[in-house]
Design a protein around this motif. Structure first.
Motif, PDB file in Angstrom:
ATOM      1  N   ASN A 167      32.484  38.735  54.215  1.00  9.54           N
ATOM      2  CA  ASN A 167      32.243  38.819  52.777  1.00  9.54           C
ATOM      3  C   ASN A 167      31.679  40.193  52.459  1.00  9.54           C
ATOM      4  OD1 ASN A 167      33.071  36.262  51.790  1.00  9.54           O
ATOM      5  ND2 ASN A 167      31.263  35.362  52.744  1.00  9.54           N
ATOM      6  N   GLN A 210      27.535  37.652  46.264  1.00 10.48           N
ATOM      7  CA  GLN A 210      27.756  36.503  45.382  1.00 10.48           C
ATOM      8  C   GLN A 210      26.611  35.524  45.581  1.00 10.48           C
ATOM      9  OE1 GLN A 210      31.637  35.090  46.412  1.00 10.48           O
ATOM     10  NE2 GLN A 210      32.651  36.802  45.428  1.00 10.48           N
ATOM     11  N   PRO A 267      31.260  31.736  48.693  1.00 14.12           N
ATOM     12  CA  PRO A 267      32.595  31.240  48.336  1.00 14.12           C
ATOM     13  C   PRO A 267      33.229  30.441  49.474  1.00 14.12           C
ATOM     14  CG  PRO A 267      32.675  33.575  48.816  1.00 14.12           C
ATOM     15  CD  PRO A 267      31.229  33.181  48.873  1.00 14.12           C
ATOM     16  N   ASP A 298      36.039  36.846  51.602  1.00 15.86           N
ATOM     17  CA  ASP A 298      36.714  38.031  51.084  1.00 15.86           C
ATOM     18  C   ASP A 298      37.788  38.527  52.049  1.00 15.86           C
ATOM     19  OD1 ASP A 298      35.078  37.934  48.875  1.00 15.86           O
ATOM     20  OD2 ASP A 298      33.666  39.442  49.618  1.00 15.86           O
ATOM     21  N   TYR A 337      41.022  33.853  42.186  1.00 16.63           N
ATOM     22  CA  TYR A 337      41.707  34.740  43.140  1.00 16.63           C
ATOM     23  C   TYR A 337      41.977  36.092  42.500  1.00 16.63           C
ATOM     24  CZ  TYR A 337      45.637  36.801  45.644  1.00 16.63           C
ATOM     25  OH  TYR A 337      46.467  37.683  46.292  1.00 16.63           O
ATOM     26  N   ARG A 366      40.556  37.552  39.861  1.00 25.82           N
ATOM     27  CA  ARG A 366      39.322  38.275  39.549  1.00 25.82           C
ATOM     28  C   ARG A 366      38.710  38.883  40.804  1.00 25.82           C
ATOM     29  NH1 ARG A 366      35.969  34.276  37.859  1.00 25.82           N
ATOM     30  NH2 ARG A 366      37.583  33.703  36.398  1.00 25.82           N
ATOM     31  N   ARG A 367      38.637  38.097  41.873  1.00 23.53           N
ATOM     32  CA  ARG A 367      38.048  38.595  43.131  1.00 23.53           C
ATOM     33  C   ARG A 367      38.921  39.670  43.752  1.00 23.53           C
ATOM     34  NH1 ARG A 367      36.546  33.884  47.008  1.00 23.53           N
ATOM     35  NH2 ARG A 367      36.072  35.624  48.371  1.00 23.53           N
ATOM     36  N   ARG A 414      38.140  42.914  42.114  1.00 23.20           N
ATOM     37  CA  ARG A 414      36.823  43.417  42.526  1.00 23.20           C
ATOM     38  C   ARG A 414      36.830  43.953  43.953  1.00 23.20           C
ATOM     39  NH1 ARG A 414      32.600  39.086  41.840  1.00 23.20           N
ATOM     40  NH2 ARG A 414      31.240  40.732  42.603  1.00 23.20           N
TER      41      ARG A 414
END
Length: 157
Positions: free
Chosen positions: A24, A28, A32, A36, A74, A76-77, A80
């Motif tokens: 990750n 956050q 999650p 990541d 998915y 949105r991440r 980022r």
């Protein structure tokens, strides 16, 4: 290979061998369900398999992965994580560059306009160095008006 799961597993295995500090990258509050690194593996797999549409990706995504993340999260991440994905791409490129001495560059012509409009076209004709050419691409079996990247073998050696 057309099997998404097999491609995903191979790409994820390569990413884990890169020696990244964690799975990750983003901070956050809640941990999650899908890390990541796995999200980046999904993205790289979809690019490898030429899946351009996010809708198409989520239609062929295995059910066990689909349960871990929904489409809007998915997306949105993924946006980022762009800087981390670029860093991973550079790490992969460096890894390939260290072990190889020769590379084959395969290029596809970039068509400016259809051949029939080439005599009337004013695109990129302002400067001499940017003039498009007429040519033939054997792999595509087509004549084109535009650009095809040239590889100078003398500069490579």
């Amino acid at each position: 290979m057309h099997n998404f799961t097999a491609n995903y597993d191979k790409i994820l295995d390569v990413l884990k061998k890169l020696g990244l500090e964690s799975e990750n990258f983003l901070y956050q509050i809640r941990k999650p369900k899908l890390t990541d690194l796995r999200l980046i593996a999904i993205n790289l797999t979809s690019e490898y398999m030429s899946i351009d549409s996010e809708h198409q990706l989520f239609r062929i995504l295995p059910a066990d992965i689909k349960l871990l993340i929904e489409r809007s999260v998915y997306n949105r991440r993924k946006r980022r994580l762009f800087t981390y994905m670029e860093r991973i791409r550079k790490l992969l490129a460096e890894k390939f560059n260290d072990s190889e001495k020769y590379f084959i560059v395969d290029s596809m012509p970039l068509e400016v306009c259809k051949l029939s409009r080439s005599s009337r076209s004013k695109i990129c004709k302002e400067t001499d160095y940017a003039l498009p050419n007429k040519g033939y691409c054997a792999s595509q079996k087509m004549h084109y008006y535009g650009y095809k990247p040239e590889f100078d073998y003398n500069k490579a050696n």
